[in-house]
Scaffold this active site. Sequence first.
Site, PDB file in Angstrom:
ATOM      1  N   HIS A  58      21.815  39.391   8.804  1.00  0.00           N
ATOM      2  CA  HIS A  58      21.935  40.025  10.123  1.00  0.00           C
ATOM      3  C   HIS A  58      22.754  39.102  11.012  1.00  0.00           C
ATOM      4  O   HIS A  58      23.731  39.520  11.587  1.00  0.00           O
ATOM      5  CB  HIS A  58      20.550  40.316  10.709  1.00  0.00           C
ATOM      6  CG  HIS A  58      20.592  41.010  12.044  1.00  0.00           C
ATOM      7  ND1 HIS A  58      19.538  41.710  12.572  1.00  0.00           N
ATOM      8  CD2 HIS A  58      21.570  41.096  12.981  1.00  0.00           C
ATOM      9  CE1 HIS A  58      19.874  42.205  13.767  1.00  0.00           C
ATOM     10  NE2 HIS A  58      21.098  41.844  14.040  1.00  0.00           N
ATOM     11  N   GLU A 112      28.121  40.484  16.088  1.00  0.00           N
ATOM     12  CA  GLU A 112      27.414  39.217  15.825  1.00  0.00           C
ATOM     13  C   GLU A 112      28.250  38.027  16.279  1.00  0.00           C
ATOM     14  O   GLU A 112      27.738  37.069  16.855  1.00  0.00           O
ATOM     15  CB  GLU A 112      27.049  39.102  14.339  1.00  0.00           C
ATOM     16  CG  GLU A 112      25.979  40.097  13.898  1.00  0.00           C
ATOM     17  CD  GLU A 112      24.669  39.976  14.668  1.00  0.00           C
ATOM     18  OE1 GLU A 112      24.158  38.861  14.815  1.00  0.00           O
ATOM     19  OE2 GLU A 112      24.159  41.015  15.153  1.00  0.00           O
ATOM     20  N   HIS A 116      26.605  36.122  19.397  1.00  0.00           N
ATOM     21  CA  HIS A 116      25.968  34.866  18.963  1.00  0.00           C
ATOM     22  C   HIS A 116      26.987  33.806  18.527  1.00  0.00           C
ATOM     23  O   HIS A 116      26.840  32.636  18.852  1.00  0.00           O
ATOM     24  CB  HIS A 116      25.010  35.144  17.799  1.00  0.00           C
ATOM     25  CG  HIS A 116      23.917  36.114  18.128  1.00  0.00           C
ATOM     26  ND1 HIS A 116      22.832  35.787  18.898  1.00  0.00           N
ATOM     27  CD2 HIS A 116      23.750  37.433  17.797  1.00  0.00           C
ATOM     28  CE1 HIS A 116      22.033  36.842  19.020  1.00  0.00           C
ATOM     29  NE2 HIS A 116      22.569  37.860  18.367  1.00  0.00           N
TER      30      HIS A 116
HETATM   31  P1  5GP Z   1      15.213  43.027  19.137  1.00  0.00           P
HETATM   32  O1  5GP Z   1      14.936  43.163  20.578  1.00  0.00           O
HETATM   33  O2  5GP Z   1      15.633  44.251  18.425  1.00  0.00           O
HETATM   34  O3  5GP Z   1      14.244  42.142  18.365  1.00  0.00           O
HETATM   35  O4  5GP Z   1      16.523  42.129  19.087  1.00  0.00           O
HETATM   36  C1  5GP Z   1      17.722  42.607  19.554  1.00  0.00           C
HETATM   37  C2  5GP Z   1      18.754  41.521  19.417  1.00  0.00           C
HETATM   38  O5  5GP Z   1      18.503  40.462  20.341  1.00  0.00           O
HETATM   39  C3  5GP Z   1      18.800  40.811  18.072  1.00  0.00           C
HETATM   40  O6  5GP Z   1      19.491  41.498  17.102  1.00  0.00           O
HETATM   41  C4  5GP Z   1      19.483  39.541  18.451  1.00  0.00           C
HETATM   42  O7  5GP Z   1      20.854  39.755  18.631  1.00  0.00           O
HETATM   43  C5  5GP Z   1      18.858  39.237  19.758  1.00  0.00           C
HETATM   44  N1  5GP Z   1      17.621  38.441  19.615  1.00  0.00           N
HETATM   45  C6  5GP Z   1      16.343  38.897  19.586  1.00  0.00           C
HETATM   46  N2  5GP Z   1      15.478  37.885  19.496  1.00  0.00           N
HETATM   47  C7  5GP Z   1      16.221  36.753  19.456  1.00  0.00           C
HETATM   48  C8  5GP Z   1      15.898  35.370  19.400  1.00  0.00           C
HETATM   49  O8  5GP Z   1      14.733  34.951  19.346  1.00  0.00           O
HETATM   50  N3  5GP Z   1      16.925  34.521  19.382  1.00  0.00           N
HETATM   51  C9  5GP Z   1      18.219  34.923  19.433  1.00  0.00           C
HETATM   52  N4  5GP Z   1      19.175  33.985  19.408  1.00  0.00           N
HETATM   53  N5  5GP Z   1      18.561  36.200  19.522  1.00  0.00           N
HETATM   54  C10 5GP Z   1      17.579  37.110  19.528  1.00  0.00           C
HETATM   55  P1  5GP Z   2      21.665  42.435  17.632  1.00  0.00           P
HETATM   56  O1  5GP Z   2      20.445  43.208  17.367  1.00  0.00           O
HETATM   57  O2  5GP Z   2      22.146  41.399  16.671  1.00  0.00           O
HETATM   58  O3  5GP Z   2      22.030  42.202  19.060  1.00  0.00           O
HETATM   59  O4  5GP Z   2      22.659  43.619  17.379  1.00  0.00           O
HETATM   60  C1  5GP Z   2      22.628  44.457  16.339  1.00  0.00           C
HETATM   61  C2  5GP Z   2      23.742  45.403  16.678  1.00  0.00           C
HETATM   62  O5  5GP Z   2      24.521  45.572  15.533  1.00  0.00           O
HETATM   63  C3  5GP Z   2      23.229  46.748  17.126  1.00  0.00           C
HETATM   64  O6  5GP Z   2      24.105  47.237  18.096  1.00  0.00           O
HETATM   65  C4  5GP Z   2      23.323  47.565  15.863  1.00  0.00           C
HETATM   66  O7  5GP Z   2      23.610  48.911  16.106  1.00  0.00           O
HETATM   67  C5  5GP Z   2      24.500  46.914  15.164  1.00  0.00           C
HETATM   68  N1  5GP Z   2      24.359  46.968  13.716  1.00  0.00           N
HETATM   69  C6  5GP Z   2      25.301  47.402  12.885  1.00  0.00           C
HETATM   70  N2  5GP Z   2      24.885  47.339  11.621  1.00  0.00           N
HETATM   71  C7  5GP Z   2      23.634  46.834  11.655  1.00  0.00           C
HETATM   72  C8  5GP Z   2      22.692  46.538  10.643  1.00  0.00           C
HETATM   73  O8  5GP Z   2      22.891  46.722   9.434  1.00  0.00           O
HETATM   74  N3  5GP Z   2      21.506  46.007  11.041  1.00  0.00           N
HETATM   75  C9  5GP Z   2      21.240  45.775  12.362  1.00  0.00           C
HETATM   76  N4  5GP Z   2      20.045  45.249  12.665  1.00  0.00           N
HETATM   77  N5  5GP Z   2      22.102  46.060  13.349  1.00  0.00           N
HETATM   78  C10 5GP Z   2      23.294  46.581  12.992  1.00  0.00           C
END
Ligand code: 5GP
Ligand code: 5GP
Length: 221
Positions: A58, A112, A116
């Site tokens: 991811h 990504e 990040h």
């Molecule tokens: P969710 O809210 O779905 O857990 O996370 C959404 C997105 O927020 C993740 O895909 C990632 O990009 C970012 N994120 C969530 N939790 C963390 C964390 O503990 N550390 C970092 N660096 N990013 C996070």
């Molecule tokens: P994060 O949660 O890292 O901020 O972001 C994830 C983003 O990448 C979301 O906007 C999601 O729609 C996109 N994305 C594309 N492909 C994938 C996948 O295979 N897994 C996840 N978790 N997110 C994906």
Amino acid sequence: MKFIYYVLAAQFLFVTSVFSQKFDFFYFVQQWPGSYCDTKKSCCFPTTGKPDADFGIHGLWPNYNDGSYPSNCDPNTPFDQSEVSGLLRRMRTEWPTLACPSNDGLNFWSHEWEKHGTCSALDQHSYFQISLDLKNQANLLQALTSAGIRPNGQTYSLESIKDAIKQGVGYTPFVECNTDTSSNSQLYQIYLCVDNSASNLIECPVFPHGRCGSQIEFPAF
Ligand code: 5GP
Ligand code: 5GP
């Protein structure tokens, strides 16, 4: 004398402003495609074909010890496919996208990188190369199957999953769950930690929030 004082003060300010921005460690996060797909939101396979039945990357996420994290650190360095042209074949197999609508993965990788990777102090090629190499080093599926934990729709204890990864990879992971269409807790993502120069796996200084049930389904893909 006064001049030396000013020079030292300026150096101190420079050093603290540069280093205070440095994050503390990375989360290296891998997702189980069967769980991404087995939810109400469902999934779409990449245009390059159905991914392997393996964990996929991811992301590699800079983080602070207090649990917060920097994001979108450099709008002037957008994702540039030409910088990773030599890695695309591996990225397609080891970092496949499952989001809809189907696409080749560039959206996921650029998200990504921009959210990040721009905070990682790595250039784009190193960011993706190091992530791919970490996945090789941290072979989660092998660690789990060696302990008899297989993606077959059965339920396993959270403790047995964590123990198997500690045994096979050497470090205690954080396990994130989501829920399947019948609201069962299932194994969605595994977090490992890496030091802030992206050289070595380390024990996590802090775990993300969130809990799995004590029994977790490992769905097939
Ligand atoms: P969710 O809210 O779905 O857990 O996370 C959404 C997105 O927020 C993740 O895909 C990632 O990009 C970012 N994120 C969530 N939790 C963390 C964390 O503990 N550390 C970092 N660096 N990013 C996070
Ligand atoms: P994060 O949660 O890292 O901020 O972001 C994830 C983003 O990448 C979301 O906007 C999601 O729609 C996109 N994305 C594309 N492909 C994938 C996948 O295979 N897994 C996840 N978790 N997110 C994906």
